[in-house]
Motif scaffolding. Structure first.
Motif, PDB file in Angstrom:
ATOM      1  N   MET A  40       1.297  -1.415   0.069  1.00  0.00           N
ATOM      2  CA  MET A  40       0.303   0.247   0.304  1.00  0.00           C
ATOM      3  C   MET A  40       1.222   1.130  -0.228  1.00  0.00           C
ATOM      4  O   MET A  40       2.145   1.309   0.743  1.00  0.00           O
ATOM      5  N   ASN A  41      -0.092   2.096  -0.709  1.00  0.00           N
ATOM      6  CA  ASN A  41       0.928   3.282  -0.844  1.00  0.00           C
ATOM      7  C   ASN A  41       0.133   4.612  -0.186  1.00  0.00           C
ATOM      8  O   ASN A  41      -1.125   4.255   0.033  1.00  0.00           O
ATOM      9  N   VAL A  42       1.276   5.615  -0.357  1.00  0.00           N
ATOM     10  CA  VAL A  42       0.069   7.055   0.252  1.00  0.00           C
ATOM     11  C   VAL A  42      -1.127   7.072  -0.450  1.00  0.00           C
ATOM     12  O   VAL A  42      -1.972   7.473   0.289  1.00  0.00           O
ATOM     13  N   THR A  43      -1.108   6.880  -1.647  1.00  0.00           N
ATOM     14  CA  THR A  43      -1.948   7.274  -2.461  1.00  0.00           C
ATOM     15  C   THR A  43      -3.338   6.077  -2.480  1.00  0.00           C
ATOM     16  O   THR A  43      -4.664   6.935  -2.690  1.00  0.00           O
ATOM     17  N   ASP A  44      -3.239   5.329  -1.793  1.00  0.00           N
ATOM     18  CA  ASP A  44      -4.321   4.625  -2.150  1.00  0.00           C
ATOM     19  C   ASP A  44      -4.671   4.275  -0.373  1.00  0.00           C
ATOM     20  O   ASP A  44      -5.607   3.572  -0.743  1.00  0.00           O
ATOM     21  N   MET A  45      -3.921   5.172   0.437  1.00  0.00           N
ATOM     22  CA  MET A  45      -4.665   5.074   1.177  1.00  0.00           C
ATOM     23  C   MET A  45      -6.640   5.939   1.668  1.00  0.00           C
ATOM     24  O   MET A  45      -6.709   7.017   1.087  1.00  0.00           O
ATOM     25  N   THR A  46      -7.515   5.415   2.761  1.00  0.00           N
ATOM     26  CA  THR A  46      -8.820   6.067   2.961  1.00  0.00           C
ATOM     27  C   THR A  46      -7.994   6.750   4.660  1.00  0.00           C
ATOM     28  O   THR A  46      -6.998   6.141   4.884  1.00  0.00           O
ATOM     29  N   ALA A  97       2.670  31.546   6.457  1.00  0.00           N
ATOM     30  CA  ALA A  97       2.682  30.135   5.312  1.00  0.00           C
ATOM     31  C   ALA A  97       1.569  29.418   6.184  1.00  0.00           C
ATOM     32  O   ALA A  97       0.630  29.107   5.756  1.00  0.00           O
ATOM     33  N   MET A  98       2.423  29.156   7.444  1.00  0.00           N
ATOM     34  CA  MET A  98       2.139  28.236   8.891  1.00  0.00           C
ATOM     35  C   MET A  98       0.062  28.744   8.715  1.00  0.00           C
ATOM     36  O   MET A  98      -0.679  28.024   9.340  1.00  0.00           O
ATOM     37  N   ALA A  99       0.499  29.812   9.577  1.00  0.00           N
ATOM     38  CA  ALA A  99      -1.379  30.479   9.639  1.00  0.00           C
ATOM     39  C   ALA A  99      -2.248  30.559   8.833  1.00  0.00           C
ATOM     40  O   ALA A  99      -3.460  29.715   8.880  1.00  0.00           O
ATOM     41  N   ASP A 100      -1.752  30.432   7.483  1.00  0.00           N
ATOM     42  CA  ASP A 100      -2.507  30.160   6.120  1.00  0.00           C
ATOM     43  C   ASP A 100      -2.920  29.151   6.185  1.00  0.00           C
ATOM     44  O   ASP A 100      -4.424  28.637   5.812  1.00  0.00           O
ATOM     45  N   LEU A 101      -1.614  27.688   5.846  1.00  0.00           N
ATOM     46  CA  LEU A 101      -2.595  26.044   5.695  1.00  0.00           C
ATOM     47  C   LEU A 101      -3.187  25.724   7.342  1.00  0.00           C
ATOM     48  O   LEU A 101      -4.280  24.908   6.822  1.00  0.00           O
ATOM     49  N   LEU A 102      -3.392  26.175   8.236  1.00  0.00           N
ATOM     50  CA  LEU A 102      -3.843  25.867   9.404  1.00  0.00           C
ATOM     51  C   LEU A 102      -5.256  25.834   9.078  1.00  0.00           C
ATOM     52  O   LEU A 102      -6.644  25.650   9.080  1.00  0.00           O
ATOM     53  N   ASP A 103      -5.748  27.705   8.418  1.00  0.00           N
ATOM     54  CA  ASP A 103      -7.012  27.929   8.283  1.00  0.00           C
ATOM     55  C   ASP A 103      -7.377  27.318   7.566  1.00  0.00           C
ATOM     56  O   ASP A 103      -8.981  26.629   6.792  1.00  0.00           O
ATOM     57  N   ALA A 104      -6.943  26.823   5.927  1.00  0.00           N
ATOM     58  CA  ALA A 104      -7.251  26.453   4.784  1.00  0.00           C
ATOM     59  C   ALA A 104      -8.064  24.805   5.365  1.00  0.00           C
ATOM     60  O   ALA A 104      -8.732  24.048   5.195  1.00  0.00           O
ATOM     61  N   VAL A 105      -6.287  24.276   5.978  1.00  0.00           N
ATOM     62  CA  VAL A 105      -7.425  22.687   6.485  1.00  0.00           C
ATOM     63  C   VAL A 105      -8.465  22.499   7.308  1.00  0.00           C
ATOM     64  O   VAL A 105      -9.045  21.619   7.792  1.00  0.00           O
ATOM     65  N   GLN A 106      -8.526  23.635   7.735  1.00  0.00           N
ATOM     66  CA  GLN A 106      -9.831  23.831   8.560  1.00  0.00           C
ATOM     67  C   GLN A 106     -11.199  23.719   7.737  1.00  0.00           C
ATOM     68  O   GLN A 106     -12.487  24.511   8.924  1.00  0.00           O
ATOM     69  N   SER A 107     -10.221  24.521   6.704  1.00  0.00           N
ATOM     70  CA  SER A 107     -11.961  25.092   5.347  1.00  0.00           C
ATOM     71  C   SER A 107     -13.364  24.042   5.377  1.00  0.00           C
ATOM     72  O   SER A 107     -12.399  23.061   5.822  1.00  0.00           O
ATOM     73  N   PRO A 108     -14.933  24.424   5.530  1.00  0.00           N
ATOM     74  CA  PRO A 108     -15.326  23.735   4.743  1.00  0.00           C
ATOM     75  C   PRO A 108     -14.788  22.822   3.842  1.00  0.00           C
ATOM     76  O   PRO A 108     -14.744  23.287   3.047  1.00  0.00           O
ATOM     77  N   GLY A 109     -14.763  21.481   3.790  1.00  0.00           N
ATOM     78  CA  GLY A 109     -14.864  20.305   2.481  1.00  0.00           C
ATOM     79  C   GLY A 109     -13.548  19.706   2.722  1.00  0.00           C
ATOM     80  O   GLY A 109     -12.826  19.624   1.768  1.00  0.00           O
ATOM     81  N   ALA A 110     -12.632  20.829   3.637  1.00  0.00           N
ATOM     82  CA  ALA A 110     -10.933  20.326   2.353  1.00  0.00           C
ATOM     83  C   ALA A 110     -10.832  18.924   3.335  1.00  0.00           C
ATOM     84  O   ALA A 110      -9.867  18.446   2.143  1.00  0.00           O
ATOM     85  N   LEU A 111     -11.105  18.149   4.627  1.00  0.00           N
ATOM     86  CA  LEU A 111     -10.768  17.188   4.282  1.00  0.00           C
ATOM     87  C   LEU A 111     -11.705  15.667   3.090  1.00  0.00           C
ATOM     88  O   LEU A 111     -11.551  14.433   3.447  1.00  0.00           O
ATOM     89  N   ASP A 112     -13.106  16.569   2.317  1.00  0.00           N
ATOM     90  CA  ASP A 112     -13.368  15.003   1.619  1.00  0.00           C
ATOM     91  C   ASP A 112     -13.318  15.920   0.152  1.00  0.00           C
ATOM     92  O   ASP A 112     -13.958  15.078  -0.501  1.00  0.00           O
ATOM     93  N   ARG A 113     -12.480  16.528   0.118  1.00  0.00           N
ATOM     94  CA  ARG A 113     -12.532  17.120  -0.980  1.00  0.00           C
ATOM     95  C   ARG A 113     -10.772  15.688  -1.535  1.00  0.00           C
ATOM     96  O   ARG A 113      -9.504  15.285  -0.659  1.00  0.00           O
ATOM     97  N   THR A 114     -10.959  15.694  -3.242  1.00  0.00           N
ATOM     98  CA  THR A 114      -9.575  14.474  -4.042  1.00  0.00           C
ATOM     99  C   THR A 114      -8.463  15.369  -4.132  1.00  0.00           C
ATOM    100  O   THR A 114      -8.347  16.910  -4.859  1.00  0.00           O
ATOM    101  N   GLY A 118       2.600  13.185  -4.394  1.00  0.00           N
ATOM    102  CA  GLY A 118       2.589  12.440  -4.537  1.00  0.00           C
ATOM    103  C   GLY A 118       1.743  11.988  -4.805  1.00  0.00           C
ATOM    104  O   GLY A 118       1.557  10.545  -5.040  1.00  0.00           O
ATOM    105  N   GLY A 119       0.714  12.257  -5.933  1.00  0.00           N
ATOM    106  CA  GLY A 119      -0.329  11.215  -6.401  1.00  0.00           C
ATOM    107  C   GLY A 119      -1.682  11.940  -6.114  1.00  0.00           C
ATOM    108  O   GLY A 119      -1.564  12.847  -4.831  1.00  0.00           O
ATOM    109  N   GLU A 120      -2.549  11.451  -6.210  1.00  0.00           N
ATOM    110  CA  GLU A 120      -4.224  12.353  -5.634  1.00  0.00           C
ATOM    111  C   GLU A 120      -4.208  11.046  -4.618  1.00  0.00           C
ATOM    112  O   GLU A 120      -4.261   9.552  -4.601  1.00  0.00           O
ATOM    113  N   MET A 121      -4.600  12.059  -4.010  1.00  0.00           N
ATOM    114  CA  MET A 121      -5.313  11.217  -2.773  1.00  0.00           C
ATOM    115  C   MET A 121      -5.969  12.528  -2.034  1.00  0.00           C
ATOM    116  O   MET A 121      -6.241  13.290  -2.225  1.00  0.00           O
ATOM    117  N   PRO A 122      -7.249  11.519  -0.953  1.00  0.00           N
ATOM    118  CA  PRO A 122      -8.131  12.176   0.021  1.00  0.00           C
ATOM    119  C   PRO A 122      -7.806  13.173   0.991  1.00  0.00           C
ATOM    120  O   PRO A 122      -6.571  12.922   1.576  1.00  0.00           O
TER     121      PRO A 122
END
Length: 198
Positions: A1-7, A93-110, A115-119
């Motif tokens: 298994m590689n990172v791109t295959d993980m859920t 940049a760190m502040a913006d990244l944290l804001d982005a990863v907390q934004s609506p839908g961030a974890l649901d996007r592909t 390293g390739g496409e991943m959830p």
């Protein structure tokens, strides 16, 4: 298994990647705020990077990852000149990244990552692992503590040992796993797994 295959099913994990980053990123910003400009040219444990090199590397990645988590195109081409220092760019940049990863839908996007496409949920965990290791690089290089809760480290460690397979150890992104000392802390054991000498 590689990172791109993980859920986002990493065993008994109870924290999502954005929750891990909500702890790690403020600590990264604290370390960054305590770096003296005289330390920027100093060496780091991160293969041939100076302290400034680690900061620049993390700033560049965060600036590219934040739009991805928002569902936007990452910046391309040359960016306009920035007259801020390495340290202020890093903090921003760190502040913006944290804001982005907390934004609506961030974890649901592909997300199309280097390293390739991943959830997004999986990518956030990978970014948390990267932040933990590079935070250690910066702290060790500048004589600062890098104290993280053992439970958080255990969750990131569990993910990393699934995600980082031998075929990813190219000596660049990840080197050969090192043997930690018998009395190594959980963070040190994870850092050694990433290929850092302890």
């Amino acid at each position: 298994m590689n990172v791109t295959d993980m859920t986002d099913t990493t065993g008994a994990s109870t924290m999502h990647g954005n929750e891990q980053l909500a702890i790690i990123i403020p600590k990264l910003r604290e370390v960054g705020a305590r770096i003296d400009p005289s330390q920027l040219d100093g060496p780091s444990p991160c293969k041939e990077f100076t302290v400034a090199g680690v900061l620049g590397h993390m700033t560049g990645l965060a600036s590219g990852f934040a739009p991805m988590f928002r569902g936007e195109e990452p910046p391309s081409g040359d960016l306009p000149p920035d007259d801020s220092t390495d340290l202020t760019r890093f903090d921003r940049a760190m502040a913006d990244l944290l804001d982005a990863v907390q934004s609506p839908g961030a974890l649901d996007r592909t997300i199309q990552t280097p390293g390739g496409e991943m959830p997004g949920a999986v990518f956030a965990r990978l970014v948390a692992f990267d932040g933990l290791v590079h935070g250690w690089d910066l702290a060790i290089s500048t004589g600062q503590p890098w104290d993280l809760d053992d439970d958080l480290v255990a969750e990131i460690d569990g993910f990393a040992r699934q995600a980082i397979t031998d075929d990813l150890r190219d000596g660049d992104a990840f080197a050969t796993e090192q043997q930690p000392a018998a009395d190594a802390t959980p963070v040190e054991r994870l850092v050694a797994f990433s290929g850092r000498m302890i």
